[in-house]
Motif scaffolding. Sequence first.
Motif, PDB file in Angstrom:
ATOM      1  N   HIS A 162       0.954  -1.152  -0.006  1.00  0.00           N
ATOM      2  CA  HIS A 162      -0.087   0.078   0.127  1.00  0.00           C
ATOM      3  C   HIS A 162       0.814   1.242   0.079  1.00  0.00           C
ATOM      4  N   LYS A 198       2.646   1.674  -3.361  1.00  0.00           N
ATOM      5  CA  LYS A 198       1.760   1.950  -4.306  1.00  0.00           C
ATOM      6  C   LYS A 198       1.165   3.611  -4.306  1.00  0.00           C
ATOM      7  N   GLU A 199       1.272   4.057  -3.073  1.00  0.00           N
ATOM      8  CA  GLU A 199       0.955   5.368  -2.747  1.00  0.00           C
ATOM      9  C   GLU A 199       1.998   6.449  -3.241  1.00  0.00           C
ATOM     10  N   SER A 248       4.531   5.337  -9.115  1.00  0.00           N
ATOM     11  CA  SER A 248       3.642   4.792 -10.157  1.00  0.00           C
ATOM     12  C   SER A 248       4.202   3.801 -10.772  1.00  0.00           C
ATOM     13  N   ILE A 290       5.046  -3.045  -8.926  1.00  0.00           N
ATOM     14  CA  ILE A 290       5.785  -3.590  -7.616  1.00  0.00           C
ATOM     15  C   ILE A 290       5.852  -5.172  -7.955  1.00  0.00           C
ATOM     16  N   GLY A 298      -2.338  -4.715  -4.334  1.00  0.00           N
ATOM     17  CA  GLY A 298      -2.035  -3.988  -5.473  1.00  0.00           C
ATOM     18  C   GLY A 298      -0.484  -4.358  -6.106  1.00  0.00           C
ATOM     19  N   ASP A 321       1.954  -6.156  -8.585  1.00  0.00           N
ATOM     20  CA  ASP A 321       1.593  -6.272 -10.112  1.00  0.00           C
ATOM     21  C   ASP A 321       2.425  -7.724 -10.638  1.00  0.00           C
TER      22      ASP A 321
END
Length: 467
Positions: free
Chosen positions: A192, A195-196, A199, A202, A224, A226
């Motif tokens: 998290h 991801k914040e 861009s 991950i 999140g 990838d």
Amino acid sequence: MAKKPIKITEVVLRDAHQSLLATRMTMDEMRPILPAIDEVGYYSAECWGGATFDACIRFLDEDPWERLRILRKEMPNTKLQMLFRGQNMLGYRHYADDAVEYFVQKSVANGIDILRIFDALNDPRNLETAIKASIKEGAHVQGCISYTLSPVHNNEYFANYAKTLEEMGANSICIKDMAGLLTPYSTEELVHSLKETVSIPIDIHSHYTSGLASMSILKGIEAGADIVDTAISPLALGTSHMATESLVAALQGTDYDTGLDLKKLNVVREYFNGLREKYLASGQISPKMLGVDANTLLYQVPGGMLSNLLGQLKEAGKEDKLEDVLKEIPNVRKDSGYPPLVTPTSQIVGTQAVLNVLMNSPYKMVSKEFKGLVRGDYGKTPAPISDEFAEKILKGEERITCRPADLLEPEMDKLKKEAEKYAIQEEDALTYAMFPQVAPKFFEKRAQKLAGVDGDHVDMANKSHPV
């Protein structure tokens, strides 16, 4: 939610056998299954770098560059990925910038698509040259966070480091959890946080040592992530990684569905199952390596480091002192600025802990490498080392505060000259650069094989090699 297929990086050709059987899988063992691996549709195959280079010339009598060319030829549809130790390349010291640039150039020219670049101290200065060189060659740069736990390592620290890597030109970020320290909820929070902050994609790379990897990876995917690193099941689990087929099955029919076909994976599984039986029968895989060792959560010691420590104590006839050494490791880490335990810092910290225990007195004897770590030879430690401790270890020697490679003169011309008498290809100068003691013996053996044989050396290198 929108569909988000998870991409899979298969590690059976590099990290799985590095973790379970000391990187001894040969090209002859890999080659028959490469077309089937290529058909699966993996995001990438991690197949080069790490300890493979050393093992090829030291134990397998194989040219690592030839291995890469064969992998490229047999897997034309899959991105080939390597592990690269930043300024250390694949060796154990820092190299001058011209050597790093040349190595990256030759790796990409011979077939590498993705360079996973890490530094043992998470010092971005040690990644600068490798990242710039990879970008110049048009390769994908995967910047690595060497994951560890300590009073200075937290999500904010990792997110800031990831942002730095993104700004340096990284195309994706890898959470490199070499000791299996990620827990499900810490993974969720870390992903998290990343991801914040960035861009770019991950990737989660977590070893199964502590038994948590599959749970952690699932929480990371939900948060999140990838890309995920997995190993085909016969060479999964233990000190290796979670099983590829298990993750593919777990995600089938969900928004994260990998799209990979379990029937195609089964062809790969059956082949490696045969190899696994062979390795178990020959003792190349120790059953110990296949189990869960939750001790890693207490001491943060990766599997390879544990066997190394045991070997050092056996040699000294002090196997009974292992528990004492494991308890001493956190003290040595604290004193030396909390370095993550990954090559080469794992060996440096581990050896110093062994010396402290055997001498029955901390730092009565100090290894050359530990002195170098304190001095700054390897870069900036995550936490500052106190002046008082540095003085105790260095005894008046000056500390390095600049990027260590700034102190190195260009060396590639000199290395090319030294390797000239052995070289039959330009890449041989790099093999020699990294392993100047081992490479000449390998080159001599290769020359004997080639003596009196017509035709290109590449054809010869494709023939079987004695192990």
